[in-house]
Design an enzyme around this catalytic site. Structure first.
Site, PDB file in Angstrom:
ATOM      1  N   ASP A  57      -9.691  31.431  10.984  1.00 41.65           N
ATOM      2  CA  ASP A  57     -10.292  30.750  12.135  1.00 41.65           C
ATOM      3  C   ASP A  57     -11.484  29.887  11.757  1.00 41.65           C
ATOM      4  O   ASP A  57     -11.982  29.119  12.581  1.00 41.65           O
ATOM      5  CB  ASP A  57     -10.731  31.790  13.184  1.00 41.65           C
ATOM      6  CG  ASP A  57      -9.535  32.463  13.802  1.00 41.65           C
ATOM      7  OD1 ASP A  57      -8.592  31.753  14.160  1.00 41.65           O
ATOM      8  OD2 ASP A  57      -9.528  33.703  13.911  1.00 41.65           O
ATOM      9  N   HIS A  79     -12.600  40.246   7.720  1.00 37.00           N
ATOM     10  CA  HIS A  79     -11.230  40.573   8.100  1.00 37.00           C
ATOM     11  C   HIS A  79     -10.965  42.037   7.794  1.00 37.00           C
ATOM     12  O   HIS A  79     -11.462  42.545   6.789  1.00 37.00           O
ATOM     13  CB  HIS A  79     -10.220  39.700   7.327  1.00 37.00           C
ATOM     14  CG  HIS A  79      -8.883  39.661   7.980  1.00 37.00           C
ATOM     15  ND1 HIS A  79      -7.932  40.623   7.764  1.00 37.00           N
ATOM     16  CD2 HIS A  79      -8.363  38.790   8.874  1.00 37.00           C
ATOM     17  CE1 HIS A  79      -6.880  40.340   8.486  1.00 37.00           C
ATOM     18  NE2 HIS A  79      -7.105  39.237   9.179  1.00 37.00           N
TER      19      HIS A  79
HETATM   20  N1  CMC Z   1     -20.574  38.897  10.641  1.00 36.25           N
HETATM   21  C1  CMC Z   1     -21.508  39.823  10.273  1.00 36.25           C
HETATM   22  N2  CMC Z   1     -21.195  41.074   9.875  1.00 36.25           N
HETATM   23  C2  CMC Z   1     -19.904  41.409   9.848  1.00 36.25           C
HETATM   24  C3  CMC Z   1     -18.878  40.505  10.217  1.00 36.25           C
HETATM   25  C4  CMC Z   1     -19.262  39.208  10.632  1.00 36.25           C
HETATM   26  N3  CMC Z   1     -18.345  38.307  10.978  1.00 36.25           N
HETATM   27  N4  CMC Z   1     -17.679  41.104  10.112  1.00 36.25           N
HETATM   28  C5  CMC Z   1     -17.943  42.354   9.692  1.00 36.25           C
HETATM   29  N5  CMC Z   1     -19.267  42.537   9.525  1.00 36.25           N
HETATM   30  C6  CMC Z   1     -19.953  43.737   9.005  1.00 36.25           C
HETATM   31  C7  CMC Z   1     -20.025  44.833  10.065  1.00 36.25           C
HETATM   32  O1  CMC Z   1     -21.205  44.736  10.826  1.00 36.25           O
HETATM   33  C8  CMC Z   1     -19.970  46.075   9.200  1.00 36.25           C
HETATM   34  O2  CMC Z   1     -21.240  46.236   8.623  1.00 36.25           O
HETATM   35  P1  CMC Z   1     -21.843  47.736   8.341  1.00 36.25           P
HETATM   36  O3  CMC Z   1     -20.912  48.320   7.318  1.00 36.25           O
HETATM   37  O4  CMC Z   1     -23.202  47.519   7.854  1.00 36.25           O
HETATM   38  O5  CMC Z   1     -21.778  48.452   9.648  1.00 36.25           O
HETATM   39  C9  CMC Z   1     -19.022  45.685   8.055  1.00 36.25           C
HETATM   40  O6  CMC Z   1     -19.148  44.254   7.955  1.00 36.25           O
HETATM   41  C10 CMC Z   1     -17.570  46.048   8.335  1.00 36.25           C
HETATM   42  O7  CMC Z   1     -17.216  45.474   9.576  1.00 36.25           O
HETATM   43  P2  CMC Z   1     -16.236  46.129  10.639  1.00 36.25           P
HETATM   44  O8  CMC Z   1     -16.618  45.694  12.003  1.00 36.25           O
HETATM   45  O9  CMC Z   1     -16.129  47.609  10.377  1.00 36.25           O
HETATM   46  O10 CMC Z   1     -14.885  45.450  10.204  1.00 36.25           O
HETATM   47  P3  CMC Z   1     -13.552  45.457  11.025  1.00 36.25           P
HETATM   48  O11 CMC Z   1     -12.484  45.531  10.037  1.00 36.25           O
HETATM   49  O12 CMC Z   1     -13.579  46.505  12.094  1.00 36.25           O
HETATM   50  O13 CMC Z   1     -13.559  44.040  11.794  1.00 36.25           O
HETATM   51  C11 CMC Z   1     -13.314  41.741  12.174  1.00 36.25           C
HETATM   52  C12 CMC Z   1     -12.870  42.928  11.333  1.00 36.25           C
HETATM   53  C13 CMC Z   1     -12.441  40.535  11.838  1.00 36.25           C
HETATM   54  C14 CMC Z   1     -13.107  42.063  13.669  1.00 36.25           C
HETATM   55  C15 CMC Z   1     -14.796  41.435  11.882  1.00 36.25           C
HETATM   56  O14 CMC Z   1     -14.967  41.071  10.529  1.00 36.25           O
HETATM   57  C16 CMC Z   1     -15.358  40.359  12.798  1.00 36.25           C
HETATM   58  O15 CMC Z   1     -15.806  40.673  13.911  1.00 36.25           O
HETATM   59  N6  CMC Z   1     -15.339  39.052  12.379  1.00 36.25           N
HETATM   60  C17 CMC Z   1     -15.763  37.978  13.240  1.00 36.25           C
HETATM   61  C18 CMC Z   1     -14.644  37.644  14.216  1.00 36.25           C
HETATM   62  C19 CMC Z   1     -13.514  36.894  13.527  1.00 36.25           C
HETATM   63  O16 CMC Z   1     -13.745  35.946  12.803  1.00 36.25           O
HETATM   64  N7  CMC Z   1     -12.274  37.288  13.856  1.00 36.25           N
HETATM   65  C20 CMC Z   1     -11.077  36.623  13.348  1.00 36.25           C
HETATM   66  C21 CMC Z   1     -10.315  37.476  12.410  1.00 36.25           C
HETATM   67  S1  CMC Z   1      -9.057  36.519  11.526  1.00 36.25           S
HETATM   68  C22 CMC Z   1      -7.922  36.053  12.726  1.00 36.25           C
HETATM   69  C23 CMC Z   1      -7.107  37.184  13.167  1.00 36.25           C
HETATM   70  O17 CMC Z   1      -6.203  37.579  12.436  1.00 36.25           O
HETATM   71  O18 CMC Z   1      -7.380  37.697  14.258  1.00 36.25           O
END
Ligand code: CMC
Length: 430
Positions: free
Chosen positions: A364, A307
């Site tokens: 989720d 998140h």
């Molecule tokens: N699985 C594997 N790696 C992950 C995941 C994941 N679900 N989420 C983040 N990471 C890694 C990402 O690859 C990055 O690694 P590195 O630093 O080595 O490059 C690090 O963690 C930080 O991730 P980010 O993409 O910079 O984080 P963000 O804040 O931009 O994205 C997120 C947040 C929710 C989009 C992401 O965690 C994600 O894609 N999660 C899976 C989708 C999900 O479950 N979404 C629902 C969110 S809760 C409901 C809502 O409010 O929408």
């Protein structure tokens, strides 16, 4: 004394005010940055950008805290209902009994859809994506007449608009479900509350009314309540962005539905279920899924994990996990996907990749298992998220529109394209 931060750039230096929230959060007010230092900020994904001040929802992502209007989500989950929480979010305080009764009456009165909606639904193919249908239908609401009293105060008008939207969205969601199955549309039952009426509209037959058990009503109430607001997330920021151009609340919320649809946001609840099913059916093992998420194979992520704000357990996930356990036990359902989810969670929480990045289960991760146990098809999960989020979108839109200092949202950019280039005629291009 007002606090400031000094920014020095080349030979210029400016003092920028620090804004402090009621929970001690600090922000740098960069309103004078461009005029004072000739700079803009660059923050793709807005991870460090506050787009507004807001009195609605507080999140402390490090501690795993979520509060609506100051009230902890755990207390609301235990004692309140979705309808009461909607009122709380939109009006800023808990309603008195008469106010809640009035809101319920408005929700009931607004539940039927204009007969013209049926023609709109018929225009969609049966397998049209439910989120596309929802967005289109929300945009269509103001195309149909609505009678409201002329002598209403601005607050009463706001309550009526909120009730109209929250109520109609429920009927639209249920009609979309029935359209996809070729089932006849039903009329809402004025005797039923918000959630029971939704289940009636979805699951009743013309000759036999569906009677939702109190456990199912409570579970859906909980799901909606937990999704009701989450401060400046992607869809809420979209609602505010669209509303900032003074577009109406229906256009703003319809746009928010589009933002919610994506798998990184509300669409994650569908993606989680698909992932769990694929693991269960042997397409991939849990260990393989963890490995693929760590490698980023083909862009794969562990859906329902991570998140932007929570760097601790998402408090909503904790509540939903307990609710899923309870509902499945009450129904006597043994869902193997719950075991897969538990297995994945256990593995991820021990794995340094997830631990180091503070990736925990989010809302989720367990909501889909709960909805599945209630007989809700997977492609309706994000629609139900949208129904739940509606009060949040309305409250945030209203807060923006009530702010006399609000301006149209118009971010800037740093241009990185070609410098001035002459047009070349088509016959002279190599
Ligand atoms: N699985 C594997 N790696 C992950 C995941 C994941 N679900 N989420 C983040 N990471 C890694 C990402 O690859 C990055 O690694 P590195 O630093 O080595 O490059 C690090 O963690 C930080 O991730 P980010 O993409 O910079 O984080 P963000 O804040 O931009 O994205 C997120 C947040 C929710 C989009 C992401 O965690 C994600 O894609 N999660 C899976 C989708 C999900 O479950 N979404 C629902 C969110 S809760 C409901 C809502 O409010 O929408």
């Amino acid at each position: 004394m007002a606090r400031t931060a000094k920014l020095t750039f080349d030979d210029r230096s400016i003092d920028l005010p620090i804004v402090e929230g009621t929970e001690g959060e600090l922000g740098l007010d960069i309103g004078k940055l461009r005029s004072g230092a000739g700079l803009i900020t660059l923050d793709p994904g807005y991870g460090n950008t506050g787009s507004c001040t807001s009195e609605i929802t507080f999140i402390d992502g490090e501690k795993g805290i979520l509060r609506y209007r100051g009230i902890p989500i755990e207390q609301l989950a235990k004692h309140s209902t979705f309808v009461e929480v909607a009122w709380l979010l939109i009006l800023g305080r808990l309603p008195k009994q008469a106010e809640l009764d009035d809101f319920r009456e408005r929700l009931g009165r607004n539940a039927p859809l204009h007969e013209g909606f049926k023609h709109l639904f018929e225009g969609f193919l049966a397998d049209a994506p439910p989120m596309a249908v929802l967005s289109a239908m929300i945009n269509a609401i103001p195309c149909f007449p609505h009678t409201s009293r002329d002598d209403e105060s601005p607050e009463e008008r706001a309550i009526e608009d909120a009730a109209r939207l929250i109520s109609k969205v429920r009927s639209i969601a249920a009609y979309g479900y029935r359209r996809a199955r070729g089932l006849p549309y039903l009329y809402p039952d004025p005797k039923l509350g918000y959630v029971a009426n939704f289940m009636h509209l979805m699951f009743s037959c013309p000759y036999r009314q569906h009677e939702a058990s109190p456990e199912m009503v409570d579970a859906l109430n909980l799901i909606l309540l937990l999704h009701a607001d989450h401060e400046q997330n992607c869809s809420t920021s979209t609602a505010r962005m669209v509303g900032s151009s003074q577009a109406n609340i229906y256009a703003s919320c319809a746009a928010a539905v589009g933002a919610l649809w994506g798998p990184l946001h509300g669409g994650a609840n569908v993606a989680v279920l698909e992932m769990l099913e694929s693991i269960h059916k042997g397409g991939v093992s849990a260990a393989d899924a963890i490995k693929m998420a760590k490698d980023g194979t083909g862009g794969f992520r562990l859906m329902g994990f991570g998140h932007r704000v929570y760097k601790n357990f998402d408090p909503r996930a904790r509540i939903l996990k307990a609710a899923a356990d309870k509902v499945l036990a009450q129904l006597g359902v043994k869902d193997p996907l719950l075991d897969v989810a538990r297995q994945l969670e256990e593995m991820a929480l021990k794995d340094s990749y997830f631990v180091d990045r503070k990736l925990y289960p989010n809302v989720d991760f367990y909501s889909g298992i709960l909805m599945r146990a209630m007989g809700i098809p997977t492609n309706m999960f994000t629609v139900i998220f949208a129904m739940g989020r509606m009060p949040g979108w309305i409250a945030q839109w209203k807060e923006l529109r009530d702010d006399p200092k609000a301006r149209i949202a118009r971010p800037r950019q740093i241009y990185t394209g070609p410098n001035e280039t002459d047009y070349v005629g088509i016959d002279q291009r190599g």
